[in-house]
Design a protein around this motif. Structure first.
Motif, PDB file in Angstrom:
ATOM      1  N   ASN A   2       4.255 -25.367 -33.325  1.00  0.00           N
ATOM      2  CA  ASN A   2       2.890 -25.875 -33.284  1.00  0.00           C
ATOM      3  C   ASN A   2       2.624 -26.787 -34.484  1.00  0.00           C
ATOM      4  OD1 ASN A   2       1.880 -24.420 -35.492  1.00  0.00           O
ATOM      5  ND2 ASN A   2       1.445 -22.617 -34.264  1.00  0.00           N
ATOM      6  N   PRO A   3       1.617 -27.644 -34.391  1.00  0.00           N
ATOM      7  CA  PRO A   3       1.335 -28.627 -35.449  1.00  0.00           C
ATOM      8  C   PRO A   3       0.998 -27.996 -36.804  1.00  0.00           C
ATOM      9  CG  PRO A   3       0.030 -29.097 -33.476  1.00  0.00           C
ATOM     10  CD  PRO A   3       0.757 -27.825 -33.235  1.00  0.00           C
ATOM     11  N   THR A   4       0.352 -26.843 -36.822  1.00  0.00           N
ATOM     12  CA  THR A   4      -0.002 -26.191 -38.084  1.00  0.00           C
ATOM     13  C   THR A   4       1.255 -25.756 -38.835  1.00  0.00           C
ATOM     14  OG1 THR A   4      -2.006 -25.357 -37.037  1.00  0.00           O
ATOM     15  CG2 THR A   4      -1.373 -24.353 -39.106  1.00  0.00           C
ATOM     16  N   LYS A   6       4.229 -27.106 -38.538  1.00  0.00           N
ATOM     17  CA  LYS A   6       4.919 -28.316 -39.009  1.00  0.00           C
ATOM     18  C   LYS A   6       4.278 -28.819 -40.300  1.00  0.00           C
ATOM     19  CE  LYS A   6       6.666 -30.186 -34.691  1.00  0.00           C
ATOM     20  NZ  LYS A   6       6.584 -31.279 -33.733  1.00  0.00           N
ATOM     21  N   ARG A   7       2.947 -28.781 -40.349  1.00  0.00           N
ATOM     22  CA  ARG A   7       2.231 -29.219 -41.549  1.00  0.00           C
ATOM     23  C   ARG A   7       2.581 -28.335 -42.746  1.00  0.00           C
ATOM     24  NH1 ARG A   7      -3.385 -28.901 -40.163  1.00  0.00           N
ATOM     25  NH2 ARG A   7      -2.821 -29.626 -38.124  1.00  0.00           N
TER      26      ARG A   7
END
Length: 150
Positions: A2-4, A6-7
């Motif tokens: 998920n994008p979180t 990856k961040r």
């Protein structure tokens, strides 16, 4: 992924890279400010740095102290009882400085003379750095003149 997540991984990577960079700069800065202790024998045999600052340890040769009248200039020789190095210093010397006392001087070599920026005198050989004491013991075992050998 998920994008979180990856961040977070990207942020963690940036933080680790920044910490590694900061550690590298700290190590480089500390290495530039190190000054190693060398004996007159090490200086004469080329083991001391040619232009970088270092500390010279040994005993002030008897009869070698020469002061320039009206100035703070003084010249003397330092020995480890194997070899000697001429030293030049401009400034106030410690009260305990005299011929036959052990010293540690900080400076650099220039044209075959150690130019001392700071001179520390010891009141006896009990407080001498191990490297200098070992070199002096070696010189005593060889029965060389204290200030006659170069």
């Amino acid at each position: 992924m998920n994008p979180t997540r990856k961040r977070r991984l990207a942020l963690l990577g940036v933080l680790l890279a920044a910490a590694a960079g900061a550690a590298a700069f700290i190590v480089l800065a500390l290495q530039e400010n190190l000054s190693y202790l060398h004996t007159p024998t090490e200086v004469r045999t080329g083991k001391a740095p040619a232009s970088a600052p270092f500390r010279l340890g040994g005993i002030v040769c008897e009869g070698s102290v020469r002061r320039t009248e009206g100035t703070l200039d003084v010249r003397f020789a330092v020995t480890d009882r194997v070899r000697q190095v001429p030293v030049r210093h401009h400034g106030i010397l410690p009260d305990m400085f005299k011929e036959g006392t052990s010293i540690v001087a900080t400076g650099r070599m220039r044209e075959g003379v150690f130019v001392a920026e700071k001179v520390l005198a010891k009141h006896d050989e009990a407080y001498m750095p191990k490297e200098v004491a070992d070199a002096m013991a070696k010189g005593a075992a060889m029965h060389t003149k204290s200030c006659g050998a170069n």
